[in-house]
Structures are given as C-alpha cells and as structure tokens.
Design an enzyme around this catalytic site. Structure first.
Site, PDB file in Angstrom:
ATOM      1  N   TRP A 131      -5.510  -9.998   0.496  1.00 25.49           N
ATOM      2  CA  TRP A 131      -6.519  -9.534  -0.461  1.00 25.49           C
ATOM      3  C   TRP A 131      -7.052  -8.153  -0.088  1.00 25.49           C
ATOM      4  O   TRP A 131      -7.769  -7.544  -0.871  1.00 25.49           O
ATOM      5  CB  TRP A 131      -7.700 -10.494  -0.491  1.00 25.49           C
ATOM      6  CG  TRP A 131      -7.418 -11.822  -1.124  1.00 25.49           C
ATOM      7  CD1 TRP A 131      -6.275 -12.221  -1.779  1.00 25.49           C
ATOM      8  CD2 TRP A 131      -8.322 -12.934  -1.198  1.00 25.49           C
ATOM      9  NE1 TRP A 131      -6.419 -13.489  -2.231  1.00 25.49           N
ATOM     10  CE2 TRP A 131      -7.667 -13.967  -1.894  1.00 25.49           C
ATOM     11  CE3 TRP A 131      -9.614 -13.153  -0.730  1.00 25.49           C
ATOM     12  CZ2 TRP A 131      -8.264 -15.196  -2.135  1.00 25.49           C
ATOM     13  CZ3 TRP A 131     -10.207 -14.379  -0.970  1.00 25.49           C
ATOM     14  CH2 TRP A 131      -9.541 -15.392  -1.673  1.00 25.49           C
TER      15      TRP A 131
ATOM     16  N   HIS B  21      -1.687  -3.599  10.260  1.00 24.22           N
ATOM     17  CA  HIS B  21      -1.419  -3.146   8.890  1.00 24.22           C
ATOM     18  C   HIS B  21      -1.524  -1.617   8.843  1.00 24.22           C
ATOM     19  O   HIS B  21      -2.381  -1.024   9.493  1.00 24.22           O
ATOM     20  CB  HIS B  21      -2.411  -3.794   7.925  1.00 24.22           C
ATOM     21  CG  HIS B  21      -1.995  -3.626   6.497  1.00 24.22           C
ATOM     22  ND1 HIS B  21      -2.138  -2.439   5.821  1.00 24.22           N
ATOM     23  CD2 HIS B  21      -1.384  -4.481   5.636  1.00 24.22           C
ATOM     24  CE1 HIS B  21      -1.648  -2.577   4.590  1.00 24.22           C
ATOM     25  NE2 HIS B  21      -1.189  -3.809   4.461  1.00 24.22           N
TER      26      HIS B  21
ATOM     27  N   GLU C 168       6.651  -3.315   6.042  1.00 23.49           N
ATOM     28  CA  GLU C 168       5.943  -2.731   4.903  1.00 23.49           C
ATOM     29  C   GLU C 168       6.059  -1.208   4.963  1.00 23.49           C
ATOM     30  O   GLU C 168       5.244  -0.553   5.636  1.00 23.49           O
ATOM     31  CB  GLU C 168       4.459  -3.101   4.946  1.00 23.49           C
ATOM     32  CG  GLU C 168       4.163  -4.553   4.714  1.00 23.49           C
ATOM     33  CD  GLU C 168       2.763  -4.748   4.143  1.00 23.49           C
ATOM     34  OE1 GLU C 168       2.658  -5.357   3.086  1.00 23.49           O
ATOM     35  OE2 GLU C 168       1.789  -4.270   4.739  1.00 23.49           O
TER      36      GLU C 168
ATOM     37  N   GLY D  33       0.040  -7.673  -1.817  1.00 23.00           N
ATOM     38  CA  GLY D  33      -1.316  -7.145  -1.948  1.00 23.00           C
ATOM     39  C   GLY D  33      -1.836  -7.322  -3.365  1.00 23.00           C
ATOM     40  O   GLY D  33      -2.309  -8.388  -3.756  1.00 23.00           O
ATOM     41  N   GLY D  34      -1.725  -6.276  -4.166  1.00 24.46           N
ATOM     42  CA  GLY D  34      -2.299  -6.249  -5.516  1.00 24.46           C
ATOM     43  C   GLY D  34      -1.937  -7.465  -6.358  1.00 24.46           C
ATOM     44  O   GLY D  34      -2.785  -7.991  -7.085  1.00 24.46           O
TER      45      GLY D  34
HETATM   46  P1  13P Z   1       0.802  -4.072  -2.469  1.00 26.59           P
HETATM   47  O1  13P Z   1       1.477  -5.389  -2.754  1.00 26.59           O
HETATM   48  O2  13P Z   1      -0.459  -3.884  -3.285  1.00 26.59           O
HETATM   49  O3  13P Z   1       1.759  -2.934  -2.597  1.00 26.59           O
HETATM   50  O4  13P Z   1       0.305  -4.098  -0.974  1.00 26.59           O
HETATM   51  C1  13P Z   1       1.211  -4.466   0.018  1.00 26.59           C
HETATM   52  C2  13P Z   1       0.467  -4.676   1.268  1.00 26.59           C
HETATM   53  O5  13P Z   1       0.007  -3.751   1.891  1.00 26.59           O
HETATM   54  C3  13P Z   1       0.298  -6.062   1.712  1.00 26.59           C
HETATM   55  O6  13P Z   1      -0.160  -6.107   3.016  1.00 26.59           O
END
Ligand code: 13P
Length: 254
Positions: A12, A97, A169, A235-236
């Site tokens: 989140w 992260h 990531e 994430g989003g």
């Molecule tokens: P998004 O899915 O918003 O691109 O973010 C990825 C993320 O950083 C998950 O830790």
C-alpha cells in the site's frame, strides 16, 4: 506462507490509516481467492492493529510490514523492531524498497542488517532490488542487482521458518505504467537465481523471486506464466480491494 505457491504481495506504500485499512480488509475478505496462491498485504505501521482486527480469524491475506529496524531495542527514536512486528502477527516485511533507498538514504549495508534482524524474529524479509533507468541504459543492470543482493544476503539463512523472498523491482517500472516485459524480468530473475544458489546451496530452490513494477490486472497473467517468476509485488493496483481481488484471480489460470 507455502514455498511452492505463487506469492502476491500488496504494497500500500503510504496509503490508508487505520480507518481505511480496516475497510479495505473487510471488503477484500469478500473476494474469492485461488487456493494455489499466497497473498500478503504490506501496510503502514499505524494500520497494523486495524488490519489485524478486521482480519479476525482469517489468515489470508498474511500481514506484512513495509520496513523494520535492525536493533532489538534501544535509543532509536521513531524506529520499530522486528520483534514488535512479530507480536502483531506480521509474517513478512519489505526491506530495501527503492523508495526508501531514494528518499531515506538506505544503503545495502542497512538493508542487509534489517533482513537478518527480521529473519531472527521469525519474519520473512522481502528484499527489494532493482536498477534505475540510467543503470539499465548503461548496461549496469545485472551488476547493480547482483551487488544489492550480495550485500543483503550476508548473514541470512536460506531456509528455516522465515524464508527469504526476493522482489525484483526495476526503479523505472515502479508507478510509471511502463512495466518491465515478462521476458526482461525473467532474464533478471535468471541473474538472481545463481546468486541465491551460491549463497544458500540447494535450500535456495525454495526462495521465491517475485516481480514488481506496474503490475496490474491485465498483465499479471503473463508474469505468472513466465518460468522463473514466482509472484508479484503490487503497488497502485492493490489499493482497491475488489480490483486487487480480480488481480489475484487473474494470477492463477482457472
Ligand atoms: P506499482 O505497482 O505502483 O508500480 O508499485 C510497485 C512497487 O513499488 C511495489 O512495491
């Protein structure tokens, strides 16, 4: 968490205080989830109690945190020890992260210390690695990720009750709507795997390497069917509980 299953982790980030977090969990509990999937949700510290309360007896999604400190206790104002998270029933925690590396100056060394402390407390460290766009353009992506990983793995165990998870990531794919192609992600996972084997030997086979960066309901299926990709960090697309439920169902072919 079962090592054989694919793993989807919602991150989140800095969204949802206790009130909204509780509502998210209550809505998500109505979603039908594939049995072949492990699902965890990484929430802000202040929302852990509300999430735990809204979960009741439900064990899915597993409760995860977004960061932890490396010391057990002491004069570290504002920090949270892994044992405190364990008291809440947190079973996994993001570490390293790229947003923390960027905005808070977290170094590979700090990330390694956090991962070790988490594992000691019985919490699976979800170690995030990934190159910037510039590093990729310069042909330094593999080296960058290898260096981050080697630093983070020092002192960790490859097996045990709190298995490590690696989240690849690429920084340029996060929140950009420009996901890394499943093929490029797979190539990086193929760089990561031998580093794990070297560090942990045969036990490393149980370590999941998941992909994160603009994963959504449309592209999740492609990642999950790509060999070498063991799950996703989202994430989003995790902010709406119903959409995230759809994403989880799309992750497993029916
Ligand atoms: P998004 O899915 O918003 O691109 O973010 C990825 C993320 O950083 C998950 O830790």
């Amino acid at each position: 968490m079962n090592d054989m299953k694919k793993l989807i982790v919602a991150n989140w980030k800095m969204h949802y205080g206790p009130v909204k977090a509780g509502g998210w969990i209550r809505a998500f509990r109505r979603e039908r989830l594939p049995k072949e999937l492990d699902v965890a949700v990484a929430v802000p510290f202040v929302s852990l109690a509300a999430v735990r309360a809204s979960l009741g007896r439900a064990s899915i999604p597993a409760l995860a945190a977004q960061d932890a400190f490396w010391a057990e206790s002491g004069a570290y104002t504002g920090e949270i020890a892994p044992s405190m998270l364990a008291e809440f029933g947190v079973s996994a925690c993001l570490v390293g992260h790229s947003e923390r590396r960027l905005h808070l100056g977290e170094t590979d060394e700090m990330i390694g210390k956090k991962a070790v402390a988490l594992q000691k407390a019985g919490i699976s460290p979800v170690i995030c690695v990934g190159e910037t766009e510039m590093q990729r353009k310069r042909g330094q992506a593999n080296r960058t990720v290898r260096t981050q990983l080697q630093a983070a793995l020092k002192g960790l165990k490859g097996d045990g009750r709190a298995p490590v998870v690696i989240a690849y990531e690429p920084v340029w794919a996060i929140g950009s709507g420009r996901p890394c192609s499943p093929l490029d992600a797979k190539q990086m996972h193929d760089v990561i795997r031998p580093v794990l084997t070297k560090a942990f030997g045969a036990t490393s086979e149980a370590i999941r390497i998941i992909y994160g960066g603009s994963v959504d309901v449309r592209n999740i299926g492609e990642y999950m069917t790509t060999t070498g990709i063991d799950g996703a960090l989202v994430g989003g697309a995790s902010l709406d509980p119903r959409d995230f439920g759809l994403l989880c169902r799309a992750a497993v072919p029916s």
